[in-house]
Write an enzyme that holds these catalytic residues in place. Structure first.
Site, PDB file in Angstrom:
ATOM      1  N   ASP A 191      -1.833  -5.753   5.306  1.00 62.00           N
ATOM      2  CA  ASP A 191      -0.980  -5.470   4.152  1.00 62.00           C
ATOM      3  C   ASP A 191       0.325  -4.869   4.663  1.00 62.00           C
ATOM      4  O   ASP A 191       0.753  -3.797   4.233  1.00 62.00           O
ATOM      5  CB  ASP A 191      -1.696  -4.513   3.199  1.00 62.00           C
ATOM      6  CG  ASP A 191      -0.921  -4.298   1.908  1.00 62.00           C
ATOM      7  OD1 ASP A 191      -0.031  -5.108   1.620  1.00 62.00           O
ATOM      8  OD2 ASP A 191      -1.206  -3.310   1.202  1.00 62.00           O
ATOM      9  N   GLU A 240       0.447   3.012   0.854  1.00 63.67           N
ATOM     10  CA  GLU A 240       0.249   3.625  -0.475  1.00 63.67           C
ATOM     11  C   GLU A 240      -1.191   4.079  -0.685  1.00 63.67           C
ATOM     12  O   GLU A 240      -1.457   4.933  -1.513  1.00 63.67           O
ATOM     13  CB  GLU A 240       0.617   2.649  -1.587  1.00 63.67           C
ATOM     14  CG  GLU A 240       1.939   1.923  -1.417  1.00 63.67           C
ATOM     15  CD  GLU A 240       1.713   0.501  -0.940  1.00 63.67           C
ATOM     16  OE1 GLU A 240       1.090   0.326   0.132  1.00 63.67           O
ATOM     17  OE2 GLU A 240       2.143  -0.420  -1.632  1.00 63.67           O
ATOM     18  N   ASP A 255       1.319   2.008  15.865  1.00 62.19           N
ATOM     19  CA  ASP A 255       1.674   0.588  15.824  1.00 62.19           C
ATOM     20  C   ASP A 255       0.408  -0.255  15.890  1.00 62.19           C
ATOM     21  O   ASP A 255      -0.318  -0.219  16.885  1.00 62.19           O
ATOM     22  CB  ASP A 255       2.591   0.289  17.008  1.00 62.19           C
ATOM     23  CG  ASP A 255       2.997  -1.168  17.078  1.00 62.19           C
ATOM     24  OD1 ASP A 255       2.807  -1.877  16.072  1.00 62.19           O
ATOM     25  OD2 ASP A 255       3.493  -1.598  18.138  1.00 62.19           O
ATOM     26  N   HIS A 295      -3.472  -5.622  -5.223  1.00 61.93           N
ATOM     27  CA  HIS A 295      -4.417  -5.103  -4.229  1.00 61.93           C
ATOM     28  C   HIS A 295      -5.826  -5.658  -4.424  1.00 61.93           C
ATOM     29  O   HIS A 295      -6.529  -5.921  -3.442  1.00 61.93           O
ATOM     30  CB  HIS A 295      -4.425  -3.571  -4.262  1.00 61.93           C
ATOM     31  CG  HIS A 295      -3.146  -2.965  -3.735  1.00 61.93           C
ATOM     32  ND1 HIS A 295      -2.171  -2.454  -4.557  1.00 61.93           N
ATOM     33  CD2 HIS A 295      -2.686  -2.826  -2.465  1.00 61.93           C
ATOM     34  CE1 HIS A 295      -1.169  -2.009  -3.820  1.00 61.93           C
ATOM     35  NE2 HIS A 295      -1.447  -2.229  -2.555  1.00 61.93           N
TER      36      HIS A 295
END
Length: 462
Positions: A315, A224, A286, A200
């Site tokens: 990501d 995450e 989306d 990251h």
């Protein structure tokens, strides 16, 4: 409870030691062998069908993980922690599927991906505990496991780290001996506790530090929370938008992977969870439609200047994984144009592009990674003036990971090629300080950035 049917079984008491038993199941068979002097029980369970056997692990542990009797010779041993029952297991799929059944699509079966091949089959992990098993959200299967790999850590060190009063180095520094955690989506490894900082930080900070003053940042994916965490470390950031399609995934990560979104140590972040910081906005939807609605052709090629982003970080899932929710993120020119129009004048776009190609593979234009080539051509066609690839090789994947950075204007390129000292000064001035006094970054620095400035040979096409 195990949903298997015993037809018959037979046991033999061995003359030297132990017992061996075999059972015929309606589904296949089971074998059990005991070695009392070593305190070992070995069990092999074979079944037919597609049902995974992981849910019965607690039953197996309950029946067979028998504690040693009190008063044994090890009672006063300092290493008593090693004599508590411990289960080591592996799970393998039987039969022939991929390459034999023309209707078989391995990408629809998580156990035929990284999850089943590179992780579940391993029998040499000291600890392998499911935290989330085959949780099916609206969009994907989610699996989260704890593991201890004896090549990197040991169960003994972990066990000693749980003791509060034995004075050992492990008990004084338990944070160094925690089990690793692994996140799988549709069977594909996404992140690990011991590799997520490298991934990251390597994804976020090169693009962020290249922009002279990033105030508005958009993140595509990143469920995450670690990508958001790294963005919020920059004191220039006023607004950070994260567009994630799977809200259920975010909630699972909050519960089981809190380390990824932990912002408690940073001065200037006003919440324990990065998701709750006042600068952060999380949109569940989306990203394809979200950007086109705001910056697509119907908006006249860009929309309001104040709504544009200085940095956009993608990501999302890997472009070389054939997963439905990746959709058109790497393929659609209309979406790529909306990204371009959604950037400010000196805007920077960053995307993770999946596993780095080998020098022995064909050019990306004709190989299995052709979606990468399509996206790079689309970025160039809509107006990005500079495209650069760089690799990050310390993210605990099986291969180096490839990142792409695209600059809307060429003047950003000169900031990319600054030397290590200039990068260090910029990081020192830019990043939030920590309450603990620890460095705000665990991996990225000026020297690392200089390594990113040279594209690897595997990215060259002659």
């Amino acid at each position: 409870e195990a949903q298997v049917t015993m037809v018959s079984y037979h046991c033999h008491s061995l003359p030297v030691m132990g017992v061996s038993c075999v059972g015929i199941l309606l589904e296949s068979h089971i074998a059990v062998h005991t070695f009392p002097p070593e305190g070992i029980i070995i069990m092999d369970l074979f079944t037919c069908g597609d049902r995974a056997l992981i849910p019965i692990l607690p039953i197996v542990e309950k029946l067979f993980a028998i504690p040693p009797p009190p008063g044994g010779e090890n009672d006063d041993d300092k290493e008593q922690i090693f004599h508590e029952p411990r289960m080591v297991w592996s799970h393998k799929r039987r039969g022939f599927r991929d390459g034999f059944d023309p209707n078989w699509d391995k990408y629809e079966h998580p156990l035929d991906q990284d999850y089943g091949i590179d992780f579940m089959r391993k029998h040499d992990l000291d600890r392998k505990v499911p935290l989330v098993f085959m949780e099916e959200t609206e969009f994907q299967h989610v699996d989260i496991f704890e593991r201890i790999d004896p090549r990197l850590n040991s169960f003994g060190s972990y066990a000693r780290s749980l003791s509060n009063d034995d004075g050992s180095y492990e008990s004084l520094h338990p944070e160094l001996f925690k089990p690793d955690k692994v996140l799988y989506l549709d069977g594909v490894q996404q992140s690990t506790l011991y590799g997520e900082a490298e991934y990251h930080e390597g994804l976020v900070h090169p693009g962020m530090i290249t922009h002279p003053n990033p105030k508005r940042v958009a993140i595509i994916g990143g469920g995450e929370g670690a990508t958001l965490r790294e963005v919020l470390k920059h004191n220039t950031v006023k607004e950070a938008f994260m567009v994630e399609i799977d809200g259920e995934l975010v909630e699972l990560c909050k519960e089981h992977l809190p380390e990824w979104s932990n912002c408690t140590d940073f001065v200037g972040i006003d919440a324990d969870s990065c998701f709750d910081d006042s600068r952060a906005s999380v949109v569940y939807g989306d990203a394809f439609g979200w950007f086109i609605d705001r910056f697509g052709e119907k908006k006249g090629g860009g929309g309001n200047e104040e709504e544009k982003f200085d940095v956009i970080i993608m990501d999302a899932l890997d472009p070389d994984k054939f997963v439905a929710i990746v959709g058109s993120l790497y393929k659609d020119n209309q979406f790529v144009d909306a990204l371009f129009q959604g950037l400010s004048e000196e805007g920077v776009f960053v995307a993770q592009m999946g596993e780095t190609d080998s020098i022995y593979e064909p050019a990306v234009e004709v190989g299995p990674f052709k979606d990468k080539a399509h996206m790079m051509k689309a970025l160039e066609s809509v107006g990005f003036q500079t495209l650069l690839n760089y690799d990050e090789g310390h993210s605990h994947f099986d291969a180096p990971w490839n990142m792409l950075v695209a600059f809307k204007h060429n003047k950003s390129r000169s900031r990319w090629y600054r030397n290590a000292a200039e990068i260090e000064i910029d990081l020192h001035q830019r990043l939030l300080q920590t309450k603990s006094g620890d460095p705000p970054l665990r991996y990225f620095d000026g020297a690392t950035m200089m390594g990113y400035q040279t594209t690897t040979r595997s990215q060259e096409t002659l």
